[in-house]
Design an enzyme around this catalytic site. Structure first.
Site, PDB file in Angstrom:
ATOM      1  N   ASP A  88     -10.857   2.860   4.236  1.00 15.82           N
ATOM      2  CA  ASP A  88     -11.087   1.410   4.231  1.00 15.82           C
ATOM      3  C   ASP A  88     -12.573   1.077   4.080  1.00 15.82           C
ATOM      4  O   ASP A  88     -12.928  -0.076   3.834  1.00 15.82           O
ATOM      5  CB  ASP A  88     -10.592   0.798   5.557  1.00 15.82           C
ATOM      6  N   GLN A 119      -4.434  -1.612   9.660  1.00 12.64           N
ATOM      7  CA  GLN A 119      -4.401  -2.947   9.053  1.00 12.64           C
ATOM      8  C   GLN A 119      -4.988  -3.985  10.015  1.00 12.64           C
ATOM      9  O   GLN A 119      -4.621  -4.042  11.184  1.00 12.64           O
ATOM     10  CB  GLN A 119      -2.951  -3.306   8.671  1.00 12.64           C
ATOM     11  N   LYS A 178       0.840  -1.203   0.000  1.00 11.60           N
ATOM     12  CA  LYS A 178       0.000   0.000   0.000  1.00 11.60           C
ATOM     13  C   LYS A 178       0.876   1.254   0.000  1.00 11.60           C
ATOM     14  O   LYS A 178       0.629   2.205  -0.744  1.00 11.60           O
ATOM     15  CB  LYS A 178      -0.947  -0.021   1.219  1.00 11.60           C
TER      16      LYS A 178
HETATM   17  N1  GUN Z   1      -6.980  -6.914   6.245  1.00 14.66           N
HETATM   18  C1  GUN Z   1      -7.412  -7.622   5.188  1.00 14.66           C
HETATM   19  N2  GUN Z   1      -7.978  -6.809   4.264  1.00 14.66           N
HETATM   20  C2  GUN Z   1      -7.900  -5.562   4.755  1.00 14.66           C
HETATM   21  C3  GUN Z   1      -8.309  -4.289   4.256  1.00 14.66           C
HETATM   22  O1  GUN Z   1      -8.879  -4.133   3.185  1.00 14.66           O
HETATM   23  N3  GUN Z   1      -8.029  -3.229   5.068  1.00 14.66           N
HETATM   24  C4  GUN Z   1      -7.436  -3.365   6.262  1.00 14.66           C
HETATM   25  N4  GUN Z   1      -7.229  -2.272   6.993  1.00 14.66           N
HETATM   26  N5  GUN Z   1      -7.048  -4.529   6.759  1.00 14.66           N
HETATM   27  C5  GUN Z   1      -7.273  -5.622   6.000  1.00 14.66           C
END
Ligand code: GUN
Length: 291
Positions: A119, A96, A52
């Site tokens: 998110d 995350q 990311k």
């Molecule tokens: N863990 C798995 N997928 C995601 C996501 O799209 N965002 C976040 N913050 N954590 C995740």
């Protein structure tokens, strides 16, 4: 059989964003800034967050990675989120998941300000998405919708079967596919661990979204000839022949299912890159809505 190439489609999204960011700079406007929080040392989470941050660099966004030890208290984490909420330079906040067991996902999700919820996990974002209002949509289902759009997959009136009902993939996916929008208008069935006749239901699907997190769960005998298959699974399976010690497996038995499909996503290189493309789009939106 044709491949829904998420790597290629995500690159197209990033190329477009790069131009948009350059235009913001020309106009003297604010450049998008994503703040990502990573707690602990989960290997998969490390990889995702690094990807990311790298994508932010590629498109010209500013990014800040904030790391905490596994044993950080919930209150300290919430305080950091509050600090980012009130920082005018930060446009998007991402924490995350998964978080350590002593921290409540719900508290964390609810603490991120809805205007910075890139998110799309906050109840306000989810509510807006369900009502068909402009919203931050969770990156994985949003990325899948962008992939369907990129390849102009006809979804109208089709029967979509979503396997998995998680808050971050299956449930929002079912809402988006049934929504009255260009790549929606499906008749949607959502299946889960208590579903009876799962195989028979999948066999009726024009579109299958496999998002249950069980490697190679969807087998050839569950898929109709000509179906579109979207594989959200990405499980690390031990493989001593690999330098990393693992390989990535999807929720679909790709080798045997692919020959039956009209379109299918590979793992890796399918849904994964699209989730990052979608996150980048959400971050751009968060920035330009405010500034
Ligand atoms: N863990 C798995 N997928 C995601 C996501 O799209 N965002 C976040 N913050 N954590 C995740």
């Amino acid at each position: 059989m044709q491949i829904l190439d998420g790597k290629k489609a995500a690159q197209a999204i990033k190329d477009e964003l790069k131009l948009d960011v350059a235009q913001l700079a020309v106009e003297g406007k604010k450049i998008p800034h994503l703040a990502a929080i990573l707690v602990g040392n989960n290997g998969a989470s490390e990889t995702y967050v690094a990807a990311k941050v790298k994508s932010c660099e590629e498109v010209g966004f500013k990014s800040t990675l904030i790391r905490f030890e596994e044993d950080i208290s919930e209150i300290k984490l919430l305080e950091k989120i509050e600090e980012l909420n009130s920082d005018p330079d930060v446009d998007g906040i991402l924490v995350q998941l998964p978080l350590p067991k002593h921290i409540s996902d719900e508290q964390v999700i609810n603490t991120v300000h809805p205007d910075k919820d890139v998110d799309g996990f906050h109840p306000e974002s989810v509510g807006r998405m369900v009502q068909g209002l402009p919203a931050f949509v969770a990156a994985t289902p949003y990325g899948i919708m962008l992939l369907l759009e990129h390849y102009k997959i006809d979804t109208k009136g089709k029967h979509a079967v979503v396997v998995g009902r998680s808050n971050i993939v299956g449930r929002p996916m079912s809402v988006l596919l049934s929504s009255n929008s260009p790549y929606g208008n499906c008749t949607v069935t959502i299946c889960h661990s208590h579903t009876k006749n799962l195989k028979e239901i999948c066999l009726q699907a024009d579109i299958i979204v496999a998002a249950l997190g069980r490697p190679e769960f969807v087998t050839e005998d569950m898929v109709k000839e000509g179906a579109v298959v979207i594989d959200v699974g990405i499980t690390r399976v031990i493989d001593t022949s690999k330098k990393s010690g693992f390989k990535l497996k999807g929720d679909v038995d790709y080798e045997n299912v692919a020959p039956k499909c009209s379109w299918i996503t590979p793992v890796p290189g399918g849904v994964g890159p699209m989730t990052i493309g979608a996150l980048m789009k959400n971050t751009y939106r968060a920035c330009t809505l405010k500034n």
